[in-house]
Design a protein around this motif. Structure first.
Motif, PDB file in Angstrom:
ATOM      1  N   ASN A  96      16.510  -4.242  10.268  1.00  0.00           N
ATOM      2  CA  ASN A  96      16.015  -5.097  11.349  1.00  0.00           C
ATOM      3  C   ASN A  96      17.002  -6.092  12.115  1.00  0.00           C
ATOM      4  O   ASN A  96      17.044  -7.293  11.390  1.00  0.00           O
ATOM      5  CB  ASN A  96      15.031  -5.945  10.636  1.00  0.00           C
ATOM      6  N   ARG A 150       0.937  -1.178  -0.054  1.00  0.00           N
ATOM      7  CA  ARG A 150      -0.061   0.075   0.083  1.00  0.00           C
ATOM      8  C   ARG A 150       0.771   1.181  -0.037  1.00  0.00           C
ATOM      9  O   ARG A 150       0.488   2.165  -0.596  1.00  0.00           O
ATOM     10  CB  ARG A 150      -1.010  -0.012   1.220  1.00  0.00           C
ATOM     11  N   TYR A 151       2.120   1.142   0.504  1.00  0.00           N
ATOM     12  CA  TYR A 151       2.801   2.601   0.614  1.00  0.00           C
ATOM     13  C   TYR A 151       3.092   2.890  -0.916  1.00  0.00           C
ATOM     14  O   TYR A 151       3.165   3.901  -1.328  1.00  0.00           O
ATOM     15  CB  TYR A 151       4.411   2.063   1.305  1.00  0.00           C
ATOM     16  N   LEU A 185       0.051   4.084  -2.566  1.00  0.00           N
ATOM     17  CA  LEU A 185      -0.560   5.706  -2.300  1.00  0.00           C
ATOM     18  C   LEU A 185       0.473   6.439  -2.607  1.00  0.00           C
ATOM     19  O   LEU A 185      -0.034   7.656  -3.456  1.00  0.00           O
ATOM     20  CB  LEU A 185      -0.568   5.634  -0.554  1.00  0.00           C
ATOM     21  N   PRO A 207      14.120  -9.806   0.860  1.00  0.00           N
ATOM     22  CA  PRO A 207      13.078 -11.258   1.014  1.00  0.00           C
ATOM     23  C   PRO A 207      13.054 -11.554   2.220  1.00  0.00           C
ATOM     24  O   PRO A 207      12.485 -12.506   2.704  1.00  0.00           O
ATOM     25  CB  PRO A 207      14.395 -12.108   0.103  1.00  0.00           C
ATOM     26  N   ARG A 250       5.866  -8.643   8.912  1.00  0.00           N
ATOM     27  CA  ARG A 250       7.353  -8.502   9.398  1.00  0.00           C
ATOM     28  C   ARG A 250       7.559  -8.183  10.846  1.00  0.00           C
ATOM     29  O   ARG A 250       6.633  -7.503  11.281  1.00  0.00           O
ATOM     30  CB  ARG A 250       8.281  -7.335   8.542  1.00  0.00           C
ATOM     31  N   MET A 251       8.490  -8.664  11.725  1.00  0.00           N
ATOM     32  CA  MET A 251       8.528  -8.390  13.078  1.00  0.00           C
ATOM     33  C   MET A 251       9.887  -7.952  13.177  1.00  0.00           C
ATOM     34  O   MET A 251      10.820  -8.224  12.629  1.00  0.00           O
ATOM     35  CB  MET A 251       7.850  -9.284  13.909  1.00  0.00           C
ATOM     36  N   ARG A 252       9.926  -6.894  14.483  1.00  0.00           N
ATOM     37  CA  ARG A 252      11.518  -6.418  14.792  1.00  0.00           C
ATOM     38  C   ARG A 252      12.189  -7.235  15.658  1.00  0.00           C
ATOM     39  O   ARG A 252      11.671  -7.810  16.704  1.00  0.00           O
ATOM     40  CB  ARG A 252      11.157  -5.219  15.709  1.00  0.00           C
ATOM     41  N   LYS A 283      12.546  -0.917   6.721  1.00  0.00           N
ATOM     42  CA  LYS A 283      11.680  -0.335   6.949  1.00  0.00           C
ATOM     43  C   LYS A 283      11.689   1.224   6.961  1.00  0.00           C
ATOM     44  O   LYS A 283      12.620   1.622   7.535  1.00  0.00           O
ATOM     45  CB  LYS A 283      10.947  -0.601   8.317  1.00  0.00           C
ATOM     46  N   ASN A 337       5.757  -4.737  15.452  1.00  0.00           N
ATOM     47  CA  ASN A 337       5.317  -4.793  14.142  1.00  0.00           C
ATOM     48  C   ASN A 337       6.673  -3.996  13.072  1.00  0.00           C
ATOM     49  O   ASN A 337       7.186  -3.233  13.444  1.00  0.00           O
ATOM     50  CB  ASN A 337       4.249  -4.111  13.639  1.00  0.00           C
ATOM     51  N   PHE A 338       6.955  -4.657  11.911  1.00  0.00           N
ATOM     52  CA  PHE A 338       8.027  -4.156  10.955  1.00  0.00           C
ATOM     53  C   PHE A 338       7.472  -3.954   9.596  1.00  0.00           C
ATOM     54  O   PHE A 338       8.355  -3.778   8.632  1.00  0.00           O
ATOM     55  CB  PHE A 338       9.369  -4.798  11.100  1.00  0.00           C
ATOM     56  N   ASP A 339       6.256  -4.057   9.303  1.00  0.00           N
ATOM     57  CA  ASP A 339       5.537  -3.884   7.793  1.00  0.00           C
ATOM     58  C   ASP A 339       5.635  -2.579   7.249  1.00  0.00           C
ATOM     59  O   ASP A 339       5.950  -1.526   8.410  1.00  0.00           O
ATOM     60  CB  ASP A 339       4.197  -4.307   7.855  1.00  0.00           C
ATOM     61  N   PRO A 340       5.939  -2.394   6.222  1.00  0.00           N
ATOM     62  CA  PRO A 340       5.818  -1.008   5.597  1.00  0.00           C
ATOM     63  C   PRO A 340       4.734  -0.154   6.042  1.00  0.00           C
ATOM     64  O   PRO A 340       3.728  -0.784   6.323  1.00  0.00           O
ATOM     65  CB  PRO A 340       6.111  -1.168   3.948  1.00  0.00           C
ATOM     66  N   GLU A 341       5.043   0.899   6.047  1.00  0.00           N
ATOM     67  CA  GLU A 341       4.080   2.120   6.464  1.00  0.00           C
ATOM     68  C   GLU A 341       2.856   1.801   5.489  1.00  0.00           C
ATOM     69  O   GLU A 341       2.460   1.325   4.471  1.00  0.00           O
ATOM     70  CB  GLU A 341       4.332   3.411   6.066  1.00  0.00           C
ATOM     71  N   PHE A 342       1.613   2.102   5.813  1.00  0.00           N
ATOM     72  CA  PHE A 342       0.088   1.934   5.476  1.00  0.00           C
ATOM     73  C   PHE A 342      -0.168   0.426   5.358  1.00  0.00           C
ATOM     74  O   PHE A 342      -1.348   0.397   4.685  1.00  0.00           O
ATOM     75  CB  PHE A 342       0.126   2.589   4.259  1.00  0.00           C
ATOM     76  N   TYR A 343       0.308  -0.539   5.666  1.00  0.00           N
ATOM     77  CA  TYR A 343      -0.135  -1.843   5.536  1.00  0.00           C
ATOM     78  C   TYR A 343      -1.199  -1.990   6.676  1.00  0.00           C
ATOM     79  O   TYR A 343      -1.188  -1.431   7.750  1.00  0.00           O
ATOM     80  CB  TYR A 343       1.092  -2.733   5.898  1.00  0.00           C
ATOM     81  N   THR A 344      -1.973  -3.077   6.301  1.00  0.00           N
ATOM     82  CA  THR A 344      -3.128  -3.408   7.448  1.00  0.00           C
ATOM     83  C   THR A 344      -2.427  -3.953   8.471  1.00  0.00           C
ATOM     84  O   THR A 344      -1.656  -4.680   8.236  1.00  0.00           O
ATOM     85  CB  THR A 344      -3.975  -4.521   6.488  1.00  0.00           C
ATOM     86  N   GLU A 369       7.225 -14.240   3.175  1.00  0.00           N
ATOM     87  CA  GLU A 369       8.335 -14.003   4.161  1.00  0.00           C
ATOM     88  C   GLU A 369       7.967 -14.782   5.366  1.00  0.00           C
ATOM     89  O   GLU A 369       7.122 -14.929   5.953  1.00  0.00           O
ATOM     90  CB  GLU A 369       8.581 -12.681   4.423  1.00  0.00           C
TER      91      GLU A 369
END
Lengths: 529, 432
Positions: A448, A174-175, A178, A494, B381-383, A499, B408-415, B332
């Motif tokens: 990370n 989504r990034y 948008l 991968p 993704r997690m930290r 982030k 949480n380490f997912d990219p911004e705006f992810y659900t 992943e």
């Protein structure tokens, strides 16, 4: 061994995998659209320009849409980089060079020989390609098209269709979606439609793309531009003030909060084209240390040039006497020097340690600019600054930087040098935002812990040529002035290592020699070295 | 000046060399038979898939080694003379060392299948394997079908690679679900479905009986043990795990078992000889780890540690909390702490799966103390840092589930799925 590039000249099958029939049809449709534009270029008289212009643009849209849907929607969501280095167009192969030559030629004609595109001079009617776009221009603003209108239309079409392709390519992200919708919107509304409508409302207003800031918009403070604004009443004055406020107030605030990405990959038109039409070429940027060195010298030289050029330009049309206008030459030069000194001392006071030996280069740059400005003031006459015409500086900048660097090389060389050549090596706006991003911003790319496997996807797909892996494999955050925050490194990783984040300024830059996962005492030990 | 020789230019050997260089000005030589320069083995797949060129897999530019005064030598070591402290190369050359680090990595397992050495049968480990693959499976007209034997991480990567060139793949997995010796059932089954969604012919509980040859000694087909079915193919990938690559050491007086035996200081039984990375075998597993850890990260950590020891700061290899990661086609995977395929004594798993069947987590905790023991996460993704902290602090499972948003380490705006996970967790507590 697939290490060697596939530079097959075969038209039949240059790729490692077959192209589905649907994609071939889509490419054919798109090329018919381009073919119609080519016919127009050679002055073909169409029975109805309206119909054929609509048809040509529609075919371009339809071709790319079908191609994108066939490429991405038939597969599961995920990273879609299969075969990038096998396709000759995206690996500097035969088609890459052909495209590069075609684009470069187009830019040369556009900037320097618009008459070949059919621009009518001395009151003649437009012909050729420019004439082909007259109906659209008249529909929008009532005037015949110019080469810039044609260029603007094609530019907008490119961002829209390839933006659509990009959104499908990253439909799991989504990034990416948008920010692509954002650049599509800003291009269509701010760069293309609003200036046309502004012309309809007040034809004295100079062309003004509200989102395009000085120094990227290097002509905003030109005499004709400023006079145009000032002679257009309150609205003109408002625009001029907006132009000043946006670079000195809006931009610093947004860059502090979000990094330069708010502009470079969410708003800017150059960035918009690079991220959409140029997406297929992002892997071509050089990641060598030597390229980074060239980048730093080149982009800051352009910045210095643009500051001096703009100051000189404004200087030449200001008067000596404050009875004419409160802003006199002496006052103006003092203001410029004052502002530069303020920035410089601020940086040296608060950020000396982060800069390290770069502080020396910064200091040299700063004093060179100040000396030049003073020299200018004391050698300047009415229209000469340091014994050369002020307007000559401006013309040189417009020619070498505005046209050749940003257009001919910046876009024409997409398939050879990557899609952000201008943004990386030349854009003075990017230099200013980058300077702030490096020193006064909450933005960084977090790595990370110890999860990096040094695979190199991040570095390969960084359009700005940042060796992202070099940081990630050390567990170090990426805080680089050139990063435009496109987020592709994080997308292609991968192992979920990267982030993009806006967080506190403390600990933003964290050089680590040992990664998480190992014995804590060892980490302390090695980081001490 | 002391001469440190490192056999193997993978992540372990190169990390050791870099850190020795940081700590000292000793003479360093890295020996490799595989490639001139260090590359990331884990990235080989992306070269075949066309995501990268081989040069992109090299983390350092070619000038790096000279600038840092690290000598590179290409050659295959045949024999180590521990008395004379000399390496003997194939071709007759020799090289003296003062201290030797063995970092030769792994080689693919072969279990004595008939036909396992035919032309077109290969592992997927070395750069030479990649070249071999390019030769036997450049596209789907030369390679009409490929069969992969062994359902582990390399197997699924090879399947993804071949899939990227539209080469039909039959994937033989001995277990009744993909990698379920490691993954809990819910996760393993989700990956089964994901593999099939990619149109890969996944055969579970299926073993290879033999590989058949054509008249030119090339692979023609394989026979399945259970059914006797014959599957025609042009390529067979053997990906049933790896073993330490130490054959050349076996007849020296360095103690070996499966790997080169080392103590906690990564020292072998011979003074001044060390072994690190995939080829090193601990006498006992450290904190529940295996005695041989063939993982990128552990290789790197051993390299960091041995560099300290060699530079007069004798240090034990003391890895922190376990972590690892992988990618199964588009999904992943990350893991922090211990989550075994089946909960051990006094352990329980909390499993949550998203309805789209591409995201799930499994949290392992102690049923007596509620202590959080580990997490597997798929598609989210997690930290690393946060979980490392929570494991050190011995947080309980409620705390971890309630604080998941911090990790949480997912990219911004992810659900975000933490609220759903929390409510699933609370529901589970009520029903138990």
């Amino acid at each position: 061994m697939s290490n060697k590039l596939n530079e097959s000249m075969s038209l039949a099958k240059p790729d490692a995998t077959n192209m589905p029939i649907k994609q071939k049809i889509a490419i054919a449709i798109g090329f018919i659209g381009l073919f119609l534009l080519t016919l127009a270029f050679f002055n073909t008289s169409f029975p109805s320009k309206n119909l054929f212009l609509t048809l040509a643009l529609a075919l371009l849209f339809v071709g790319v849409i079908i191609y994108s849907r066939s490429s991405y929607l038939s597969k599961l969501e995920g990273i879609k980089n299969d075969g990038v280095w096998f396709k000759s167009i995206s690996s500097r192969g035969f088609w890459g060079w052909i495209l590069g030559i075609v684009l470069t030629s187009f830019y040369i004609v556009l900037y320097f020989y618009p008459k070949y595109l059919g621009l009518g001079t001395n009151g003649e009617e437009n012909a050729g390609l420019i004439g082909f776009f007259d109906p659209l221009s008249k529909l929008l603003s009532g005037r015949p098209a110019s080469q810039w209108f044609v260029y603007g239309t094609l530019y907008t079409v490119a961002i829209l269709v390839f933006g659509y392709k990009f959104i499908l390519k990253y439909r799991h992200n989504r990034y990416q979606q948008l920010r692509t919708i954002s650049v599509m919107f800003f291009q269509l509304a701010f760069a293309f439609l609003i200036p046309e409508f502004m012309y309809v409302m007040n034809s004295d207003l100079p062309y003004y793309d509200l989102k395009s800031m000085w120094p990227l918009n290097y002509y905003i403070f030109d005499e004709w531009s400023v006079k145009g604004f000032l002679s257009s009443g309150n609205i003109g004055l408002a625009f001029l003030i907006f132009g000043i406020v946006s670079i000195f107030v809006v931009s610093p605030i947004l860059t502090y909060k979000y990094g330069k990405r708010w502009y470079c990959s969410w708003v800017c038109g150059c960035g918009g084209l690079a991220e959409t039409a140029g997406d297929s070429f992002r892997q071509l940027s050089s990641k060598k240390l030597s390229a980074w060195k060239i980048e730093r010298w080149l982009i800051h030289t352009v910045l210095v040039f643009s500051v001096i050029m703009t100051t000189a330009m404004i200087y030449t049309y200001l008067g000596y006497d404050k009875n004419d206008f409160w802003l006199t030459r002496g006052l103006f030069i003092s203001l410029v020097i004052g502002l530069l000194t303020l920035v410089f001392t601020g940086v040296i006071l608060f950020k000396r340690h982060e800069l390290g030996k770069d502080a020396k280069y910064g200091a040299i740059g700063f004093f060179v600019v100040i000396m030049v400005l003073l020299l200018m003031h004391f050698t300047g006459t009415t229209n000469h600054v340091f014994y050369i015409k002020g307007s000559a500086l401006r013309s040189a900048y417009g020619l070498y930087i505005g046209s050749i660097f940003s257009g001919v090389i910046g876009t024409g060389f997409y398939p050879i040098l990557g899609n952000r050549v201008w943004c990386r090596f030349g854009c003075p706006m990017a230099a200013i935002l980058g300077f702030q991003q490096r020193l006064f911003s909450k933005f960084r790319i977090t790595t990370n812990g110890g999860q990096c496997i040094s695979c190199g996807n991040c570095s390969t797909y960084c359009e700005m040529g940042i060796d992202v892996r070099a940081y990630a494999q050390k567990g170090e955050n990426i805080v680089r002035s050139s990063c435009v925050g496109c987020g592709i490194c994080a997308a292609v990783c991968p192992r979920g290592v990267l982030k993009l984040e806006n967080d506190s300024m403390d600990g933003r830059i964290n050089p680590n020699e040992i990664l998480l996962g190992n014995d804590v005492d060892l980490m302390d030990l090695v980081n001490k070295q | 000046m002391e001469h440190i020789v490192i056999i193997g230019n993978g992540i372990s050997g190169v990390t050791a060399a870099r850190h020795i260089r940081k700590l000292s000005d000793k003479k360093i030589t890295i020996v490799s038979a595989e490639t001139e320069y260090f590359f990331s083995r884990t990235a080989l797949m992306y070269v075949y898939m066309g995501h990268m060129k081989f040069e992109h897999t090299q983390p350092y530019e070619n000038w790096f080694w000279k600038k840092n005064n690290i000598n590179l030598k290409q050659g295959l070591v045949n024999q180590i003379d521990t008395e004379q402290k000399t390496l003997h190369f194939k071709g007759g050359e020799s090289l003296n060392y003062d201290k030797l680090i063995i970092a030769t990595g792994s080689k693919p397992n072969k279990f004595g299948w008939p036909g396992q050495d035919l032309d077109g049968v290969m592992g997927m480990y070395h750069k030479q394997d990649l070249e071999n693959l390019e030769k036997h499976a450049p596209n789907n007209s030369i390679c009409k079908r490929a069969v992969i034997v062994g359902g582990g991480l390399i197997g699924i990567e090879l399947a993804e690679m071949l899939n990227s060139r539209d080469i039909p793949v039959t994937f033989l997995v001995r277990e009744d679900s993909f990698w379920n010796g490691v993954l809990p059932q819910g996760e393993s089954e989700m990956i089964n479905r994901h593999i099939k969604n990619h149109h890969i012919d996944l055969r579970l509980s299926t073993n290879l009986k033999e590989i058949k040859s054509d008249e030119n000694g090339k692979v023609k087909s394989i026979i399945i043990e259970e059914t006797g079915e014959e599957i025609e193919c042009n390529l067979v990938g053997l990906t049933a795990g790896v073993t330490p690559n130490i054959d050349f050491i076996k007849d020296s007086n360095i103690e070996t078992a499966k790997g080169v035996k080392v103590n906690r200081f990564l020292e072998t039984n011979i003074p001044d000889i060390y072994a690190i990375g995939d080829c090193a075998e601990q006498h006992e597993g450290i904190n529940g780890r295996r005695t041989i850890e063939a993982v990128w990260y552990t290789g790197r950590m051993m390299g960091e540690t041995v560099a300290q020891t060699i530079c007069s700061n004798r240090l034990a290899y003391n890895p922190g909390h376990w972590f690892n990661s992988a990618k199964f086609l588009d999904i992943e995977y990350q893991t922090y702490g211990w989550v075994f395929s089946k909960p051990r004594e006094d352990e329980a798993h909390f499993h949550w799966k998203h309805e789209d069947d591409t995201k799930c987590i499994t949290v392992c905790y102690n049923t007596n103390t509620n202590e959080f023991l580990g997490i597997n996460t798929f598609g989210i993704r997690m930290r690393h840092e946060i979980f490392d902290e929570w494991l050190t602090e011995k947080r309980d499972v409620e705390y971890v589930i309630n604080h998941l948003p911090e990790a949480n380490f997912d990219p911004e705006f992810y659900t975000k799925y933490e609220a759903e996970i929390l409510s699933a967790f609370n529901k589970k507590l009520q029903t138990v």
